[in-house]
Structures are given as C-alpha cells and as structure tokens.
Design an enzyme around this catalytic site. Structure first.
Site: not given
Ligand code: F6R
Length: 244
Positions: A136, A67, A138, A143
C-alpha cells in the site's frame, strides 16, 4: 533517485548487501537504520556471508530499527527485535548494546517514542536507512493517511498490512493491530536511503514511489524529496515503472 533493477530477489539481495557493506567499509562507525520483513531477509543472509568472508566488520556499527509491534516482547518470535537478532545480530560482530529497536512493551509509549528520537539525534542521526515498502506504499509503518507524522509514534496498522503480515503468524488474529514506527520526518532526516522491493505485489507502490507526484496517500512518494535515495528492485516490482 537512483534505481537499480535486479533480475530477481536473489540478485536484489546481493546488490543491496554489497551497497551496505561498501557503505560500512567507508564509514565503519556508521549509524544504520534497519528494517525487517520478507524483503530484506535475503540481503541480511548475504551480509552475514560477506562478514564471514572477512569483507565487512560490524564492530563499530550502531543500529536503530524502524519499527516494532506494540505488545510483543523481544523474545516473541515475531517481534522485530527477535527478527534482527535472528537474521543478523547473532551472526555478526555487532555490539548488541548498540542495537536499538523501539520498545513494544513500553508503559508510556509516547515517552519512549520521544526518547527514541532523542537517542537518534544524540547518535548524530542515521547515516544509512534501509527500507522495504508495503504493497500500500507504506514505509516503516507510516500508512497511507490524510496526514503523516514527523517523529516516532504509535500507529494503527492498515487492514492490508495486517493481512500481509499474517503470513508470519499462526493466524491473522495474532497479528498486533498497533506498532511503533519512526515517522516520515525521521526517515527523511537520514543521510542516505536504500529501499528494496521484490515481487509484483509491490509494483504499484514502486510506481507511485517514482511517479513524480507526492501524496500522503502514498507515503513512500515522500522519498522523492530526499536527495540521496537508492532503490534496488527486481524486475517484477519494476513492472509498472515505465507507466509512471
Ligand atoms: C519493516 C517495515 C515495513 C516493511 C514492509 C514490507 O521493518 O518497516 O515497512 O518493510 O511492510 O514488508 P515485506 O518486506 O515483508 O514485504
């Protein structure tokens, strides 16, 4: 789904780095699907260490990232391109021309998403997809919603995601509201998945991930339908697993 419970963040990072290094050693020209964020940062440090010790070679690797924020250029310190350069690519012998991150500045985002999926399929698909998980539930920026998307697409970030990611920006107002993300279909097509989670704030999402129930309101729960998923989490993130 194989679940490995590490003592803490550092041990999670070491186990995950070893999994990736072993994977690369078995398939030196692998296509790696990579993720950003706080969770994998320690794992990337470990991978760099393994590279410096001569235990892993990135010279034939291709990478595609999950992403990118819409509106940020690769030079922006909070863009995911910048993160990848800074946390891994600048420190190992990967060929940067074979590292791909969605283009957050594309004029025609829908077309660039289609090109991204086309590129992944021309590469023969993702061999190993690394994932974090949102509080959440995702994965990527898929999401919780009534329905999920198959391919790479533009999406609005959930309010809780914007709040969680504000820690990386000077203020919450600077967090982009939109992102480009690989879709659930793209993630599910990868041959193997390695998901990392650390901390109590991920414990609910991790419990849903392994619960035996599948819901678009808990996007990570889709991974229960994938045949080769390894989950590496620390004890805090595993807190509610038994309850699931
Ligand atoms: C990042 C991504 C997100 C993160 C998720 C957790 O490339 O795709 O899904 O893996 O938001 O983020 P952290 O590791 O910062 O808690």
């Amino acid at each position: 789904m194989k679940i490995i419970i590490a003592k803490n963040y550092d041990e999670m990072s070491e186990i995950a780095a070893r999994e990736i290094a072993d994977f690369i050693n078995n398939k030196p020209d692998a296509v790696l699907g990579l993720a950003t964020g706080g969770t994998p940062a320690g794992m990337y440090k470990e991978l760099i260490k393994l590279y410096k010790e001569g235990k892993v070679d990135f010279s034939k690797i291709t990478s595609v990232n999950l992403d990118e924020y819409v509106g940020l250029s690769g030079e922006h310190e909070q863009s995911y391109r910048y993160f990848m350069d800074d946390n891994l690519f600048n420190h190992v012998n990967i060929d940067k021309s074979k590292t791909f991150v969605p283009n957050g500045l594309a004029e025609d985002i829908d077309a660039s998403c289609r090109e991204y999926d086309q590129r992944i399929s021309e590469l023969g698909g993702v061999d190993l997809q690394l994932l974090g998980i949102g509080g959440n539930g995702h994965i990527g920026f898929n999401e919780p919603a009534e329905y999920l998307y198959q391919g790479t697409h533009q999406t609005e970030l959930a309010e809780s995601t914007i709040e969680a990611n504000a820690r990386f920006f000077d203020s919450i107002d600077e967090v982009p509201k939109k992102a480009i993300t690989m879709g659930i279909g793209g993630i599910m097509k990868s041959k193997k998945i390695l998901l990392l989670a650390s901390g109590e704030n991920k414990a609910e999402a991790v419990a849903q991930l392994v619960s035996g129930k599948i819901s678009t309101k808990a996007p990570a729960s889709m991974l229960q339908m994938h045949g080769d998923v390894v989950v590496v989490i620390d004890e805090a993130a595993a807190k509610f697993i038994k309850r699931a």
